[in-house]
Design a protein around this motif. Structure first.
Motif, mmCIF file in Angstrom:
data_model
loop_
_atom_site.group_PDB
_atom_site.id
_atom_site.type_symbol
_atom_site.label_atom_id
_atom_site.label_comp_id
_atom_site.label_asym_id
_atom_site.label_seq_id
_atom_site.Cartn_x
_atom_site.Cartn_y
_atom_site.Cartn_z
ATOM 1 N N ALA A 183 0.833 -1.210 0.000
ATOM 2 C CA ALA A 183 0.000 0.000 0.000
ATOM 3 C C ALA A 183 0.862 1.253 0.000
ATOM 4 O O ALA A 183 0.601 2.201 -0.751
ATOM 5 N N ALA A 239 2.738 1.738 -3.351
ATOM 6 C CA ALA A 239 1.787 2.180 -4.373
ATOM 7 C C ALA A 239 1.420 3.643 -4.163
ATOM 8 O O ALA A 239 1.434 4.441 -5.110
ATOM 9 N N ALA A 240 1.094 4.018 -2.935
ATOM 10 C CA ALA A 240 0.673 5.384 -2.640
ATOM 11 C C ALA A 240 1.786 6.389 -2.886
ATOM 12 O O ALA A 240 1.530 7.506 -3.343
ATOM 13 N N LEU A 265 -5.016 -2.479 -3.061
ATOM 14 C CA LEU A 265 -4.892 -1.485 -4.132
ATOM 15 C C LEU A 265 -6.193 -0.719 -4.343
ATOM 16 O O LEU A 265 -6.172 0.455 -4.732
ATOM 17 N N VAL A 314 -5.927 1.869 -1.779
ATOM 18 C CA VAL A 314 -4.995 2.899 -2.251
ATOM 19 C C VAL A 314 -5.733 3.875 -3.156
ATOM 20 O O VAL A 314 -5.549 5.087 -3.062
ATOM 21 N N ALA A 341 -5.251 7.280 -1.648
ATOM 22 C CA ALA A 341 -4.065 7.899 -2.247
ATOM 23 C C ALA A 341 -4.327 8.395 -3.661
ATOM 24 O O ALA A 341 -3.492 9.072 -4.232
ATOM 25 N N ALA A 380 -3.347 4.123 -7.747
ATOM 26 C CA ALA A 380 -3.845 2.749 -7.763
ATOM 27 C C ALA A 380 -3.825 2.171 -9.169
ATOM 28 O O ALA A 380 -3.489 0.995 -9.359
#
Length: 119
Positions: free
Chosen positions: A56, A59-60, A88, A91, A95, A100
């Motif tokens: 996470a 990815a963010a 995801l 995310v 985010a 994502a």
């Protein structure tokens, strides 16, 4: 180093270790001691949970190479494809959709590489 190998696999660690130079040897030692020796080795969370949290965060934050590495590491941490998909999605909510969307593309590529070249 034992925890690092258990999460990332011997092939990855051996390849990374072979690429260490005088320029980055201190940094590599720092990563091994801080990340793998101090944090990943703690009892408070399972490797699976740490794996999902790391995915996470990578990815963010847009750390794409690290994200792919940690997606591939799920074969060692026990995080499932379904759990990564849920992370995801989370995310995307917190985010942003672009983060994502890129992470999903990277995850699909990482899972495809595992299917073609198992760890």
């Amino acid at each position: 180093m034992q925890v690092r190998r258990s999460v990332l696999g011997d092939k990855h660690v051996d390849r990374a270790s072979a690429n260490i130079t005088d320029f980055d040897k201190d940094f590599q030692r720092f990563i091994t001691e801080a990340a793998w020796g101090s944090v990943w080795s703690r009892d408070g969370l399972s490797k699976r949970d740490r794996s999902l949290i790391t995915i996470a965060l990578m990815a963010a934050l847009g750390h794409h190479d690290e994200l792919a590495m940690h997606i591939r590491a799920t074969v060692n941490t026990g995080a499932t494809v379904e759990e990564v998909k849920e992370v995801l999605l989370q995310v995307g909510l917190y985010a942003g959709v672009p983060a994502a969307n890129t992470a999903i593309k990277i995850a699909k590529e990482a899972y495809a590489s595992l299917a073609n070249n198992p760890v």
